[in-house]
Design an enzyme around this catalytic site. Structure first.
Site, PDB file in Angstrom:
ATOM      1  N   HIS A  72       0.851  -1.199   0.000  1.00  0.00           N
ATOM      2  CA  HIS A  72       0.000   0.000   0.000  1.00  0.00           C
ATOM      3  C   HIS A  72       0.882   1.244   0.000  1.00  0.00           C
ATOM      4  CE1 HIS A  72      -4.058  -1.785   0.840  1.00  0.00           C
ATOM      5  NE2 HIS A  72      -3.273  -2.815   1.081  1.00  0.00           N
ATOM      6  N   TYR A 203      -9.377   4.768   7.012  1.00  0.00           N
ATOM      7  CA  TYR A 203      -9.524   5.106   8.433  1.00  0.00           C
ATOM      8  C   TYR A 203     -10.598   6.192   8.495  1.00  0.00           C
ATOM      9  CZ  TYR A 203      -5.083   2.770   9.642  1.00  0.00           C
ATOM     10  OH  TYR A 203      -4.080   1.852   9.846  1.00  0.00           O
ATOM     11  N   PRO A 295      -4.423  -0.288  18.687  1.00  0.00           N
ATOM     12  CA  PRO A 295      -4.099  -0.755  17.334  1.00  0.00           C
ATOM     13  C   PRO A 295      -4.211   0.298  16.228  1.00  0.00           C
ATOM     14  CG  PRO A 295      -6.230  -1.620  18.044  1.00  0.00           C
ATOM     15  CD  PRO A 295      -5.637  -0.922  19.225  1.00  0.00           C
ATOM     16  N   LYS A 299       1.018  -0.425  15.110  1.00  0.00           N
ATOM     17  CA  LYS A 299       2.430  -0.441  15.514  1.00  0.00           C
ATOM     18  C   LYS A 299       2.856  -1.643  16.363  1.00  0.00           C
ATOM     19  CE  LYS A 299       3.893   3.106  13.464  1.00  0.00           C
ATOM     20  NZ  LYS A 299       3.782   2.481  12.149  1.00  0.00           N
ATOM     21  N   TYR A 387       3.700   6.325  10.112  1.00  0.00           N
ATOM     22  CA  TYR A 387       2.895   5.172   9.694  1.00  0.00           C
ATOM     23  C   TYR A 387       3.764   4.121   8.995  1.00  0.00           C
ATOM     24  CZ  TYR A 387      -1.209   2.611   8.074  1.00  0.00           C
ATOM     25  OH  TYR A 387      -2.150   1.635   7.874  1.00  0.00           O
TER      26      TYR A 387
HETATM   27  P1  FAD Z   1       2.248 -12.089  21.359  1.00  0.00           P
HETATM   28  O1  FAD Z   1       1.888 -12.064  19.922  1.00  0.00           O
HETATM   29  O2  FAD Z   1       1.186 -11.874  22.375  1.00  0.00           O
HETATM   30  O3  FAD Z   1       2.976 -13.482  21.640  1.00  0.00           O
HETATM   31  C1  FAD Z   1       3.259 -13.955  22.929  1.00  0.00           C
HETATM   32  C2  FAD Z   1       3.296 -15.462  22.909  1.00  0.00           C
HETATM   33  O4  FAD Z   1       3.652 -15.918  24.214  1.00  0.00           O
HETATM   34  C3  FAD Z   1       1.933 -16.080  22.589  1.00  0.00           C
HETATM   35  O5  FAD Z   1       2.065 -17.029  21.555  1.00  0.00           O
HETATM   36  C4  FAD Z   1       1.509 -16.708  23.903  1.00  0.00           C
HETATM   37  O6  FAD Z   1       0.735 -17.885  23.725  1.00  0.00           O
HETATM   38  C5  FAD Z   1       2.842 -17.012  24.567  1.00  0.00           C
HETATM   39  N1  FAD Z   1       2.771 -17.102  26.033  1.00  0.00           N
HETATM   40  C6  FAD Z   1       2.071 -16.319  26.881  1.00  0.00           C
HETATM   41  N2  FAD Z   1       2.231 -16.736  28.153  1.00  0.00           N
HETATM   42  C7  FAD Z   1       3.046 -17.794  28.097  1.00  0.00           C
HETATM   43  C8  FAD Z   1       3.578 -18.667  29.083  1.00  0.00           C
HETATM   44  N3  FAD Z   1       3.291 -18.514  30.371  1.00  0.00           N
HETATM   45  N4  FAD Z   1       4.389 -19.692  28.688  1.00  0.00           N
HETATM   46  C9  FAD Z   1       4.701 -19.857  27.384  1.00  0.00           C
HETATM   47  N5  FAD Z   1       4.212 -19.059  26.396  1.00  0.00           N
HETATM   48  C10 FAD Z   1       3.409 -18.043  26.752  1.00  0.00           C
HETATM   49  N6  FAD Z   1       0.173  -4.623  15.504  1.00  0.00           N
HETATM   50  C11 FAD Z   1       0.674  -4.097  14.354  1.00  0.00           C
HETATM   51  O7  FAD Z   1       1.885  -3.845  14.275  1.00  0.00           O
HETATM   52  N7  FAD Z   1      -0.113  -3.820  13.262  1.00  0.00           N
HETATM   53  C12 FAD Z   1      -1.423  -4.080  13.289  1.00  0.00           C
HETATM   54  O8  FAD Z   1      -2.087  -3.868  12.280  1.00  0.00           O
HETATM   55  C13 FAD Z   1      -1.999  -4.630  14.492  1.00  0.00           C
HETATM   56  N8  FAD Z   1      -3.308  -4.934  14.545  1.00  0.00           N
HETATM   57  C14 FAD Z   1      -3.779  -5.640  15.625  1.00  0.00           C
HETATM   58  C15 FAD Z   1      -5.066  -6.063  15.574  1.00  0.00           C
HETATM   59  C16 FAD Z   1      -5.571  -6.815  16.627  1.00  0.00           C
HETATM   60  C17 FAD Z   1      -6.975  -7.304  16.533  1.00  0.00           C
HETATM   61  C18 FAD Z   1      -4.764  -7.113  17.763  1.00  0.00           C
HETATM   62  C19 FAD Z   1      -5.320  -7.915  18.920  1.00  0.00           C
HETATM   63  C20 FAD Z   1      -3.459  -6.692  17.812  1.00  0.00           C
HETATM   64  C21 FAD Z   1      -2.951  -5.963  16.742  1.00  0.00           C
HETATM   65  N9  FAD Z   1      -1.629  -5.568  16.730  1.00  0.00           N
HETATM   66  C22 FAD Z   1      -1.125  -4.927  15.604  1.00  0.00           C
HETATM   67  C23 FAD Z   1      -0.731  -5.885  17.835  1.00  0.00           C
HETATM   68  C24 FAD Z   1       0.097  -7.141  17.610  1.00  0.00           C
HETATM   69  O9  FAD Z   1      -0.725  -8.228  17.280  1.00  0.00           O
HETATM   70  C25 FAD Z   1       0.936  -7.441  18.871  1.00  0.00           C
HETATM   71  O10 FAD Z   1       1.600  -6.271  19.266  1.00  0.00           O
HETATM   72  C26 FAD Z   1       1.950  -8.557  18.626  1.00  0.00           C
HETATM   73  O11 FAD Z   1       1.314  -9.814  18.542  1.00  0.00           O
HETATM   74  C27 FAD Z   1       2.992  -8.629  19.764  1.00  0.00           C
HETATM   75  O12 FAD Z   1       3.858  -9.723  19.579  1.00  0.00           O
HETATM   76  P2  FAD Z   1       4.541 -10.433  20.812  1.00  0.00           P
HETATM   77  O13 FAD Z   1       5.381 -11.517  20.223  1.00  0.00           O
HETATM   78  O14 FAD Z   1       5.197  -9.433  21.667  1.00  0.00           O
HETATM   79  O15 FAD Z   1       3.368 -11.013  21.693  1.00  0.00           O
HETATM   80  C1  DHB Z   2      -5.223  -3.601  10.390  1.00  0.00           C
HETATM   81  C2  DHB Z   2      -5.089  -3.426  11.754  1.00  0.00           C
HETATM   82  C3  DHB Z   2      -4.762  -2.166  12.241  1.00  0.00           C
HETATM   83  O1  DHB Z   2      -4.628  -1.962  13.552  1.00  0.00           O
HETATM   84  C4  DHB Z   2      -4.567  -1.095  11.368  1.00  0.00           C
HETATM   85  O2  DHB Z   2      -4.258   0.117  11.867  1.00  0.00           O
HETATM   86  C5  DHB Z   2      -4.697  -1.297  10.013  1.00  0.00           C
HETATM   87  C6  DHB Z   2      -5.013  -2.559   9.523  1.00  0.00           C
HETATM   88  C7  DHB Z   2      -5.569  -4.950   9.862  1.00  0.00           C
HETATM   89  O3  DHB Z   2      -5.768  -5.853  10.700  1.00  0.00           O
HETATM   90  O4  DHB Z   2      -5.652  -5.111   8.639  1.00  0.00           O
END
Ligand code: FAD
Ligand code: DHB
Length: 396
Positions: A72, A203, A295, A299, A387
């Site tokens: 994009h 958005y 979200p 980021k 962004y």
């Molecule tokens: P997580 O992905 O939470 O991974 C942590 C892992 O640790 C998990 O697999 C979990 O099962 C495991 N764990 C937890 N506790 C334990 C334990 N006790 N023992 C062993 N394992 C354990 N971010 C963006 O950059 N762009 C986006 O567009 C965006 N959109 C989002 C949309 C939604 C709906 C959501 C919910 C989040 C979004 N985010 C977005 C945020 C992004 O998904 C998270 O910031 C990202 O997953 C963080 O990664 P992480 O590896 O730190 O943690």
């Molecule tokens: C999506 C999620 C976001 O938080 C965002 O800012 C843009 C797109 C997505 O899940 O596609």
């Protein structure tokens, strides 16, 4: 069992780190509480910053990304039934974002890590961290189905276990500073079998609040709308979801939203959170374990990758030359980027959501802020640069 780096959590932070360490010839073991199918099936983020896609290619993860990811060059902002295009590539010397869902990134990471001899233990439970203040830290846990506890000895422990994992709590509360912000709204997110209604992400802030139109494949669309955090999914029958999406995305030029069967829905709370420092003794926190962004700025996933990259370089310097300077500065280095991303995510959230307690004055200021982005190059460049991802400083 013994390894150099014990990593708790197979999310983006833990898996990127394990793969980067693998490339540097540093052994690690990833312990994950969920099974592989659950990790690879979690619907979450969608937007990858420019440098993250470059890193993925550098790590040999470019093939599916380039085939299935959607590049994009801009986004669309909308209010009062009018849209305008923000030319991200034009405002940032040709950089862009890629929509490639988080679970696809995780599938690629897990596949590559295992193929390259990396080790992930899925389905473990009861993980506890020990000895992070000393020279010989270790993690105790139970393997799936096992009666006895296992023990993973390592040189360093990385807490990449998300917001609810136990790692952060291992830093004594008296040494941890936690900054929080809760928002008076949540997101309802849906996946829909429908065709793409608009060529880029929209958005919108209109009517009762925020809506986001995003995409997954030419046949699957991802939509979000602002909702009351006290409501649950039973209060959102499909008719209400479509009514609200239609109202918040409506324009006066005859555009229509392509609707279809909703096959996944969920409510996502919005919060900002930072834990400082992100390290203590031989424990290093990465990703959501240390910080959460709302979200709106997309980021969270990108910040998790940034932590992993900073940490991998610091661990490499320590392993190669015994230079622990970067490790000691890990938290400081990461928090510089984290707070800029917090500011941006808070700014985007405030700009686009309708606070139930918003006054007429607040609403007009929000409107003026959107107009500034539409009409003023400096404001547009600021949004675009944040962004697409700020220049990466893994510590010069
Ligand atoms: P997580 O992905 O939470 O991974 C942590 C892992 O640790 C998990 O697999 C979990 O099962 C495991 N764990 C937890 N506790 C334990 C334990 N006790 N023992 C062993 N394992 C354990 N971010 C963006 O950059 N762009 C986006 O567009 C965006 N959109 C989002 C949309 C939604 C709906 C959501 C919910 C989040 C979004 N985010 C977005 C945020 C992004 O998904 C998270 O910031 C990202 O997953 C963080 O990664 P992480 O590896 O730190 O943690
Ligand atoms: C999506 C999620 C976001 O938080 C965002 O800012 C843009 C797109 C997505 O899940 O596609």
């Amino acid at each position: 069992m013994r390894t150099r780096i014990g990593i708790l959590g197979a999310g983006p932070a833990g898996l990127f780190l394990a793969l980067l360490l693998r490339r540097a010839g540093i052994d690690s073991v990833v312990l994950e509480s969920r099974d592989r199918a659950a990790v690879e099936g979690t619907i979450r983020a969608g937007v990858l910053e420019h440098w993250v896609t470059e890193l993925m290619r550098e790590l040999g993860l470019g093939e599916r990304l380039d085939r299935e990811g959607h590049v994009h060059d801009g986004i669309t902002l909308q209010s009062h039934r009018r849209r305008f295009h923000l030319d991200i590539a034009g405002l940032t010397d040709g950089r862009h974002v890629t929509v490639y869902p988080q679970h696809e990134v995780l599938r690629d990471l897990i596949g590559a890590l295992l193929a390259r001899g990396g080790e992930i233990r899925f389905g473990i439970s009861g993980a506890r961290l020990h000895g992070i203040d000393g020279e010989s830290p270790f993690i105790t846990y139970r393997e799936a189905g096992a009666e006895r506890e296992s023990r993973l000895d390592c040189d360093f422990i990385v807490g990449a276990d998300g917001y609810h994992g136990p790692s952060r709590q291992a830093i004594p509360a008296s040494l941890r500073q936690e900054a929080h912000r809760l928002y008076p709204f949540a997101w309802l997110g849906i996946l829909v079998h429908a065709r793409q209604s608009w060529p880029e992400l929209i958005y919108a802030s209109q009517g009762e609040g925020f809506a986001l139109l995003s995409t997954r494949t030419p046949e699957i669309q991802r939509l979000y709308l602002q909702c009351d955090p006290a409501e649950d999914l039973t209060q959102w029958p499909e008719a209400r979801i479509w009514d609200q999406l239609r109202a918040r995305l409506a324009t006066d030029d005859g555009w229509t939203l392509d609707e279809g069967e909703i096959f996944q829905k969920g409510i996502i709370p919005l919060r900002s959170f930072v834990c400082a420092p992100m390290q203590h003794g031989r424990l290093f926190l990465a990703g959501d374990a240390a910080h959460i962004v709302p979200p709106t700025g997309a980021k969270g996933l990108n910040l998790a990758v940034a932590d992993a990259l900073v940490l991998s370089r610091a661990l490499e310097a320590e392993a190669r030359a015994g230079d622990s300077g970067r490790l000691q500065r890990y938290s400081e280095t990461c928090l510089r980027r984290v707070w800029k991303a917090q500011r941006f995510s808070w700014f985007m959230t405030r700009l686009l959501h309708r606070d139930p307690a918003e006054t007429l004055f607040d609403a007009q200021v929000r409107e003026a802020e959107l107009a500034l982005i539409r009409d003023t190059r400096a404001a547009a460049v600021s949004l675009a640069e944040n962004y697409v991802g700020l220049p990466f400083d893994a510590e010069a």
